[in-house]
Design a protein around this motif. Structure first.
Motif: not given
Length: 450
Positions: A257-263, A292-304
């Protein structure tokens, strides 16, 4: 009333020489080293041995009392018959070879009892020549002792054979009890080991691991403690999995959700006129976008959900290219040992390995001290700085997101090492953290050989 005198009876088992007692600490350590299965088996076998010994002693003494009673009764009856004959004839029948007046080998306690005017018996089953004596006084003013002796070799042999059978039976019972205890405890031990293995898998991140004990939960009749433990572990794992998944979803949703306003904020910052405040705004916006990009990457790694693109690479050339793209020595770090590693091939994902090394180098430059070194040795890539080193909590527990550890290593989000470890798990690599003896943090990435 006849007086009974007896020597010590035959013991059920010979007394063993007393051994020096072992130290309590050694015995306790030996007991603690045994598994639950063997402890239960030893306890059950020991209990059965004590019960068998107690029952054997009771049976032994009951049988001895029976043999002794019969022997005393027989000897007393023989003594009465011999006395009657002696009073009629004044002499002992020569046919009764065991009936004697003033026998020289008459036991002293029996002689004293007879001279005191009492009829008594004396039982001896422990000597090499077991027998039973019966004696009484005869004569007038000059008293003599009339005695009868009957051998008991057959009865003593019968008692010894009876004891042997009792001990054999007791030994068989103890062995059967030990086997039964081992069989029963093996199931309990196996279930507990299974529960421990599942708990370790859960602690390593396999949150979907379950014990799945066959006994249905909630059964009150014949409650099984192991089943309750298994149900509790499964419930805990399910609750932990739900909470972590909820946390992961929250992190991913917030970052998304933060990606759009940050863009939009980034675009707006680019339109600001050049000035010092504009530079500060743009810098903070870039930092927020990177977070934000790091958080998204961590979320993808957590979701395997990440899948590696594995290829065979010469490790030296690959690390050299990564160092060049990262700025090389101009970026205040150097890569060495790459030429010697040109003939070393590894199977890895080059893009993800670059992400790992870039994060480790960035972490070393941000939180460590100059110079930062990167070198290759075999299939291992090492990144080292010369700063204060990793804190003890990081070495003990591993990287934690949003936790930077020691204050002297500076501020940060703690996501760099978390992402590096996650990407290493994806490509099958392993990262080891340590501190150098002369100071500085050392991170070693071990890659699978092609």
């Amino acid at each position: 009333m006849a007086l009974r005198i007896a020597r010590p009876l035959i013991p059920l088992m010979p007394l063993l020489p007393r051994k020096a007692a072992a130290p309590r600490s050694g015995a306790r350590a030996s007991l603690n080293s045994l598994g639950l299965r063997w402890k239960i088996t030893a306890l059950l076998a020991g209990g059965c041995a004590v019960v068998a010994a107690a029952i054997g002693l009771l049976i032994h003494h009951a049988r001895l009392d029976q043999v002794a009673g019969n022997a005393r009764s027989g000897a007393t009856a023989q003594l009465v018959r011999v006395r009657q004959l002696y009073e009629l004839t004044g002499q002992v029948d020569q046919g009764d070879t065991d009936a004697v007046i003033d026998a020289p080998d008459l036991p002293a306690p029996l002689r004293r009892a007879a001279l005191a005017g009492r009829r008594a018996t004396y039982l001896d089953l422990s000597s090499d020549d077991p027998c039973v004596w019966a004696a009484r006084p005869v004569g007038g003013r000059t008293r003599h002792v009339l005695s009868v002796r009957e051998p008991l070799r057959e009865q003593a042999a019968e008692v010894a054979e009876f004891d042997r059978r009792v001990m054999i039976s007791g030994g068989v019972v103890v062995v059967l009890a030990a086997l039964g205890g081992a069989g029963l405890s093996s199931r309990l031990s196996r279930e507990l080991r299974t529960a421990a293995a599942i708990a370790r898998r859960i602690s390593q991140g396999e949150l979907d691991a379950r014990i799945n004990h066959p006994r249905p939960p909630g059964v009150r009749h014949g409650r099984d403690e192991v089943a309750e433990l298994a149900t509790a572990v499964d419930t805990m794992a399910a609750s932990l999995q739900q909470r972590l998944e909820a946390e992961q979803r929250f992190t991913a949703d917030v970052a998304h959700e933060l990606r759009t306003p940050l863009t939009g904020l980034h675009t707006a910052a680019e339109l600001l006129p050049p000035s010092r405040p504009t530079e500060l705004v743009r810098d903070r916006v870039d930092a927020l976008r990177a977070l934000t990009e790091d958080l998204l990457e961590v979320a993808r790694l957590d979701a395997e959900v990440e899948r590696p693109d594995l290829e065979t690479h010469p490790l030296g050339r690959l690390v050299e290219a990564i160092a060049e793209r990262a700025g090389g020595s101009a970026a205040a770090f150097t890569a060495r040992g790459t030429q010697a590693a040109y003939d070393t091939f590894v199977r890895t994902d080059g893009r993800r390995l670059e992400r790992i090394l870039t994060n480790l180098v960035a972490n070393a430059r941000r939180h460590g001290g100059e110079p930062v070194e990167v070198w290759v040795e075999g299939t291992e890539v090492t990144v080292r700085d010369h700063g204060p080193g990793f804190p003890e909590c990081l070495l003990r527990d591993g990287p934690q997101r949003f936790q930077t550890g020691a204050r002297e290593r500076g501020q940060g989000t703690g996501l760099g090492l978390t992402i590096a470890f996650g990407q290493a798990q994806v490509i099958g690599a392993r990262i080891g953290l340590s501190n150098a003896a002369d100071g500085g943090a050392v991170a070693a990435v071990s890659l699978p050989r092609a």
